[in-house]
Design a protein around this motif. Structure first.
Motif, PDB file in Angstrom:
ATOM      1  N   PRO A 144       0.805  -1.228   0.000  1.00  0.00           N
ATOM      2  CA  PRO A 144       0.000   0.000   0.000  1.00  0.00           C
ATOM      3  C   PRO A 144       0.838   1.279   0.000  1.00  0.00           C
ATOM      4  CG  PRO A 144       0.073  -0.922   2.201  1.00  0.00           C
ATOM      5  CD  PRO A 144       0.800  -1.899   1.318  1.00  0.00           C
ATOM      6  N   LEU A 145       0.248   2.348  -0.495  1.00  0.00           N
ATOM      7  CA  LEU A 145       0.841   3.669  -0.328  1.00  0.00           C
ATOM      8  C   LEU A 145       0.774   4.046   1.147  1.00  0.00           C
ATOM      9  CD1 LEU A 145      -0.694   5.602  -3.363  1.00  0.00           C
ATOM     10  CD2 LEU A 145       1.724   5.058  -3.004  1.00  0.00           C
ATOM     11  N   ASP A 146       1.757   4.840   1.573  1.00  0.00           N
ATOM     12  CA  ASP A 146       1.719   5.431   2.905  1.00  0.00           C
ATOM     13  C   ASP A 146       1.141   6.837   2.730  1.00  0.00           C
ATOM     14  OD1 ASP A 146       2.268   6.872   5.208  1.00  0.00           O
ATOM     15  OD2 ASP A 146       4.309   6.084   5.444  1.00  0.00           O
ATOM     16  N   PRO A 147       0.006   7.122   3.354  1.00  0.00           N
ATOM     17  CA  PRO A 147      -0.615   8.432   3.124  1.00  0.00           C
ATOM     18  C   PRO A 147       0.274   9.603   3.524  1.00  0.00           C
ATOM     19  CG  PRO A 147      -1.683   7.273   4.953  1.00  0.00           C
ATOM     20  CD  PRO A 147      -0.770   6.286   4.282  1.00  0.00           C
ATOM     21  N   ASN A 148       1.295   9.332   4.322  1.00  0.00           N
ATOM     22  CA  ASN A 148       2.171  10.411   4.779  1.00  0.00           C
ATOM     23  C   ASN A 148       3.543  10.409   4.114  1.00  0.00           C
ATOM     24  OD1 ASN A 148       0.271  11.494   6.634  1.00  0.00           O
ATOM     25  ND2 ASN A 148       0.719   9.782   8.013  1.00  0.00           N
ATOM     26  N   PHE A 149       3.668   9.658   3.028  1.00  0.00           N
ATOM     27  CA  PHE A 149       4.982   9.603   2.370  1.00  0.00           C
ATOM     28  C   PHE A 149       4.857   9.943   0.888  1.00  0.00           C
ATOM     29  CE2 PHE A 149       8.774   7.414   0.603  1.00  0.00           C
ATOM     30  CZ  PHE A 149       9.733   8.079   1.338  1.00  0.00           C
ATOM     31  N   GLY A 150       5.514  11.052   0.498  1.00  0.00           N
ATOM     32  CA  GLY A 150       5.506  11.461  -0.907  1.00  0.00           C
ATOM     33  C   GLY A 150       6.631  10.807  -1.683  1.00  0.00           C
ATOM     34  N   GLY A 151       7.818  10.757  -1.062  1.00  0.00           N
ATOM     35  CA  GLY A 151       8.917  10.026  -1.689  1.00  0.00           C
ATOM     36  C   GLY A 151       9.944  10.871  -2.410  1.00  0.00           C
ATOM     37  N   CYS A 152       9.948  12.192  -2.192  1.00  0.00           N
ATOM     38  CA  CYS A 152      11.024  12.972  -2.804  1.00  0.00           C
ATOM     39  C   CYS A 152      11.549  14.018  -1.830  1.00  0.00           C
ATOM     40  CB  CYS A 152      10.582  13.645  -4.102  1.00  0.00           C
ATOM     41  SG  CYS A 152       9.375  14.964  -3.913  1.00  0.00           S
ATOM     42  N   GLY A 153      12.805  14.405  -2.060  1.00  0.00           N
ATOM     43  CA  GLY A 153      13.436  15.439  -1.247  1.00  0.00           C
ATOM     44  C   GLY A 153      14.538  16.102  -2.042  1.00  0.00           C
ATOM     45  N   ARG A 154      14.950  17.278  -1.549  1.00  0.00           N
ATOM     46  CA  ARG A 154      16.039  17.981  -2.237  1.00  0.00           C
ATOM     47  C   ARG A 154      16.778  18.866  -1.249  1.00  0.00           C
ATOM     48  NH1 ARG A 154      12.234  22.128  -5.820  1.00  0.00           N
ATOM     49  NH2 ARG A 154      11.582  23.429  -4.071  1.00  0.00           N
ATOM     50  N   THR A 155      18.030  19.132  -1.581  1.00  0.00           N
ATOM     51  CA  THR A 155      18.844  20.013  -0.741  1.00  0.00           C
ATOM     52  C   THR A 155      19.990  20.560  -1.579  1.00  0.00           C
ATOM     53  OG1 THR A 155      19.932  20.193   1.425  1.00  0.00           O
ATOM     54  CG2 THR A 155      20.443  18.240   0.138  1.00  0.00           C
ATOM     55  N   LEU A 156      20.734  21.491  -0.993  1.00  0.00           N
ATOM     56  CA  LEU A 156      21.888  22.091  -1.657  1.00  0.00           C
ATOM     57  C   LEU A 156      23.119  21.708  -0.834  1.00  0.00           C
ATOM     58  CD1 LEU A 156      21.837  24.026  -4.151  1.00  0.00           C
ATOM     59  CD2 LEU A 156      22.004  25.921  -2.541  1.00  0.00           C
ATOM     60  N   SER A 157      24.182  21.244  -1.497  1.00  0.00           N
ATOM     61  CA  SER A 157      25.372  20.865  -0.727  1.00  0.00           C
ATOM     62  C   SER A 157      25.971  22.111  -0.064  1.00  0.00           C
ATOM     63  CB  SER A 157      26.399  20.168  -1.610  1.00  0.00           C
ATOM     64  OG  SER A 157      26.907  21.045  -2.590  1.00  0.00           O
ATOM     65  N   ARG A 158      26.538  21.877   1.125  1.00  0.00           N
ATOM     66  CA  ARG A 158      27.098  22.978   1.921  1.00  0.00           C
ATOM     67  C   ARG A 158      28.479  23.370   1.372  1.00  0.00           C
ATOM     68  NH1 ARG A 158      25.661  19.104   6.293  1.00  0.00           N
ATOM     69  NH2 ARG A 158      23.524  19.548   6.910  1.00  0.00           N
ATOM     70  N   PRO A 159      29.112  24.389   1.968  1.00  0.00           N
ATOM     71  CA  PRO A 159      30.418  24.830   1.450  1.00  0.00           C
ATOM     72  C   PRO A 159      31.473  23.716   1.374  1.00  0.00           C
ATOM     73  CG  PRO A 159      29.535  26.496   2.915  1.00  0.00           C
ATOM     74  CD  PRO A 159      28.584  25.318   2.988  1.00  0.00           C
ATOM     75  N   ASP A 160      31.377  22.700   2.249  1.00  0.00           N
ATOM     76  CA  ASP A 160      32.352  21.604   2.179  1.00  0.00           C
ATOM     77  C   ASP A 160      31.851  20.445   1.309  1.00  0.00           C
ATOM     78  OD1 ASP A 160      30.331  20.618   3.748  1.00  0.00           O
ATOM     79  OD2 ASP A 160      31.634  19.853   5.347  1.00  0.00           O
ATOM     80  N   GLY A 161      30.710  20.636   0.656  1.00  0.00           N
ATOM     81  CA  GLY A 161      30.159  19.587  -0.207  1.00  0.00           C
ATOM     82  C   GLY A 161      29.221  18.639   0.505  1.00  0.00           C
ATOM     83  N   SER A 162      29.026  18.795   1.814  1.00  0.00           N
ATOM     84  CA  SER A 162      28.211  17.831   2.552  1.00  0.00           C
ATOM     85  C   SER A 162      26.717  18.064   2.326  1.00  0.00           C
ATOM     86  CB  SER A 162      28.541  17.894   4.046  1.00  0.00           C
ATOM     87  OG  SER A 162      28.194  19.155   4.573  1.00  0.00           O
ATOM     88  N   TYR A 163      25.961  16.999   2.474  1.00  0.00           N
ATOM     89  CA  TYR A 163      24.501  17.082   2.340  1.00  0.00           C
ATOM     90  C   TYR A 163      23.889  16.088   3.318  1.00  0.00           C
ATOM     91  CZ  TYR A 163      24.285  12.518   0.162  1.00  0.00           C
ATOM     92  OH  TYR A 163      24.364  11.165  -0.040  1.00  0.00           O
ATOM     93  N   GLU A 164      22.571  16.217   3.554  1.00  0.00           N
ATOM     94  CA  GLU A 164      21.921  15.370   4.539  1.00  0.00           C
ATOM     95  C   GLU A 164      20.416  15.294   4.246  1.00  0.00           C
ATOM     96  OE1 GLU A 164      22.551  15.010   9.309  1.00  0.00           O
ATOM     97  OE2 GLU A 164      22.112  17.007   8.549  1.00  0.00           O
ATOM     98  N   PHE A 165      19.865  14.094   4.364  1.00  0.00           N
ATOM     99  CA  PHE A 165      18.414  13.906   4.284  1.00  0.00           C
ATOM    100  C   PHE A 165      17.953  13.095   5.484  1.00  0.00           C
ATOM    101  CE2 PHE A 165      19.539  14.444  -0.194  1.00  0.00           C
ATOM    102  CZ  PHE A 165      18.543  15.288  -0.646  1.00  0.00           C
ATOM    103  N   LEU A 166      16.733  13.356   5.924  1.00  0.00           N
ATOM    104  CA  LEU A 166      16.083  12.473   6.884  1.00  0.00           C
ATOM    105  C   LEU A 166      14.962  11.774   6.118  1.00  0.00           C
ATOM    106  CD1 LEU A 166      15.781  11.496   9.839  1.00  0.00           C
ATOM    107  CD2 LEU A 166      14.141  13.363  10.177  1.00  0.00           C
ATOM    108  N   THR A 167      14.980  10.436   6.156  1.00  0.00           N
ATOM    109  CA  THR A 167      13.971   9.707   5.395  1.00  0.00           C
ATOM    110  C   THR A 167      13.704   8.356   6.072  1.00  0.00           C
ATOM    111  OG1 THR A 167      13.361   8.966   3.170  1.00  0.00           O
ATOM    112  CG2 THR A 167      15.668   8.698   3.790  1.00  0.00           C
ATOM    113  N   ILE A 168      12.958   7.505   5.387  1.00  0.00           N
ATOM    114  CA  ILE A 168      12.791   6.131   5.874  1.00  0.00           C
ATOM    115  C   ILE A 168      13.522   5.222   4.891  1.00  0.00           C
ATOM    116  CG2 ILE A 168      10.649   6.450   7.172  1.00  0.00           C
ATOM    117  CD1 ILE A 168      10.397   4.907   3.798  1.00  0.00           C
ATOM    118  N   ARG A 169      13.951   4.066   5.395  1.00  0.00           N
ATOM    119  CA  ARG A 169      14.620   3.146   4.486  1.00  0.00           C
ATOM    120  C   ARG A 169      13.565   2.538   3.572  1.00  0.00           C
ATOM    121  NH1 ARG A 169      19.347  -1.255   5.413  1.00  0.00           N
ATOM    122  NH2 ARG A 169      17.917  -2.353   6.782  1.00  0.00           N
ATOM    123  N   PRO A 170      13.765   2.636   2.237  1.00  0.00           N
ATOM    124  CA  PRO A 170      12.758   2.107   1.305  1.00  0.00           C
ATOM    125  C   PRO A 170      12.745   0.588   1.313  1.00  0.00           C
ATOM    126  CG  PRO A 170      14.684   2.888   0.103  1.00  0.00           C
ATOM    127  CD  PRO A 170      14.916   3.235   1.549  1.00  0.00           C
TER     128      PRO A 170
END
Lengths: 201, 246
Positions: free
Chosen positions: B122-148
């Motif tokens: 089933p679909l999870d009514p609270n999960f869209g499934g996309c995210g985006r961010t911009l890497s920081r000055p040192d190139g690092s990035y971070e997402f909070l998500t669930i393991r698919p």
């Protein structure tokens, strides 16, 4: 011997059939996450230059139209300056240069509304003919394909990139056909007869 | 010394190692057989069209854009909570700042929020499934998500995709544009996956497997996985910037 300590580029994997979830969620119908999809248009209303509309479709080697392809485009402004990182100066502020377009989910047709780009120099200073760079991804494409749209009504013979194509009859696969004033057709063939020229640049 | 204005500062892009990437034609992944170009690619050094590329600013991001657990409805998605983090680097080993990183994925049951996905989970009514961010000055990035979740797909009769997150990255040049997928340490489906195995070299496949990173896990909250992305490098040479005869 000393070690060359370069890293290797991350290997590519296909964008898959669900690429729209990540890159064009609003067009897919998954509204509410981002206010708008990125790359809706490469220009703003005040952009200088001739308005052109380019339409096309992408077909596979069996002649089937891809309905799951996503294409990104990158181009210079009307004066031939790129909107970011261009060492020659600032571009028209109303040109972002980048668009993200998808094939229609039912027909596979895609359309790019933009301005005709100016000529950009090749590394040796000769001018390349006006062109729009394309990057094509889809299910079944393991590494995004690089190609270019050129325009039928430009001097393409002097373009140093097009001159590098040894099989001359293939050059026309990169040239958009004029269908009406300001309107062009550019169909991509991934494989087989009339296969589009793809680049490794 | 005259600066060559026909090439971006920092130089021409490194040539792509086409033996490291998957080839276009990979019969184990059936769809590639009609979508792979048969003619050789036209190869040449990059031009300004590949060395320049779109730039993205912080102003376009919403507060929850990189939080897939909350960014669909504001209510938490179901699944194993994880931080996915890493750095965007180039082949010279330098962090690349300001890179747009976009991800998409299935939910914890292995179902995508897409009209073409009819899997019975089933679909999870609270999960869209996309995210985006911009890497920081040192190139690092971070997402909070669930393991698919893993899921079956139509290829051979019983093919399953390992757990994976799709990752799209821009560099500073359009020729660095890259989409890939990250896999998770220890998943037995990785070795069986025809899409993973489009890549010929074992070492290249390992570059797509994110290790568990307990140093970044938050106690009583979430686990963490680390995934670095390496973009094509740029060649810097004073000789290249020198004009003929000068």
């Amino acid at each position: 011997m000393q070690r060359l300590d370069y890293l290797k580029e991350t290997p590519s994997q296909t964008a898959g059939p669900y690429v729209h979830i990540g890159l064009t969620p609003n067009k897919l119908g998954n509204a509410g996450i981002y206010p708008a999809d990125l790359g809706e248009s490469p220009i703003r209303p005040g952009a200088k230059g001739e308005r052109v509309t380019i339409s096309g479709e992408v077909r596979d080697g069996a002649g089937m139209i891809l309905r799951d392809t996503l294409i990104e485009t990158w181009q210079a402004d009307a004066a031939g300056i790129y909107p970011a990182n261009d060492p020659r100066g600032a571009a028209d502020p109303e040109v972002t240069g980048w668009a993200r377009i998808i094939a229609d989910f039912d027909t596979g047709e895609w359309t790019l509304r933009t301005i005709r780009p100016g000529r950009v120099p090749f590394p040796d200073g000769r001018l390349m003919a006006p062109h729009i760079a394309l990057w094509i991804v889809a299910r079944g494409i393991n590494l995004g394909l690089q190609t270019r749209i050129y325009f039928e009504d430009e001097d393409n013979d002097s373009c140093p990139v097009l001159q590098r194509i040894e099989h001359r009859e293939r050059v026309r696969t990169l040239i958009a056909r004029k269908t009406a004033p300001g309107a062009y057709r550019f169909d991509v063939r991934l494989q087989g007869e009339n296969e589009t020229v793809f680049f490794d640049m | 010394m005259t600066q060559n204005k026909n090439s971006v500062d920092g130089g021409t892009l490194f040539f792509r190692d086409r033996d490291w990437h998957p080839p276009a034609l990979t019969p184990g992944y059936k769809t590639s057989t009609t979508r792979a170009p048969f003619r050789p690619l036209i190869a040449m050094p990059s031009t300004l069209s590949e060395e320049t590329g779109p730039a993205f600013g912080h102003s376009m991001f919403g507060e929850l854009d990189n939080n897939l657990i909350l960014n669909f409805t504001g209510q938490p998605a179901v699944g194993e909570r994880i931080i996915l983090h890493g750095r965007i680097l180039d082949e010279n080993g330098r962090g690349v700042p300001g890179v747009l990183v976009e991800i998409w994925q299935a939910n914890a049951g292995g179902r995508y929020r897409h009209k073409k996905d009819g899997y019975l989970a089933p679909l999870d009514p609270n999960f869209g499934g996309c995210g985006r961010t911009l890497s920081r000055p040192d190139g690092s990035y971070e997402f909070l998500t669930i393991r698919p979740g893993a899921y079956p797909w139509p290829n051979r009769v019983n093919d399953w995709r390992p757990m994976h997150i799709h990752i799209s990255v821009f560099g500073s040049g359009f020729g660095q544009r890259l989409i890939t997928q990250n896999y998770f340490e220890g998943d037995p489906l990785i070795a069986r996956c025809p899409i993973v195995n489009t890549i010929g070299k074992e070492e290249a496949i390992r570059a797509l497997v994110a290790p568990l990173d307990m140093n970044r896990a938050l106690p009583m909250d979430c686990l963490a996985y680390k995934f670095d992305v390496v973009l094509r490098g740029r060649r810097q040479s004073f000789f290249e910037n020198k004009r003929e005869g000068m």
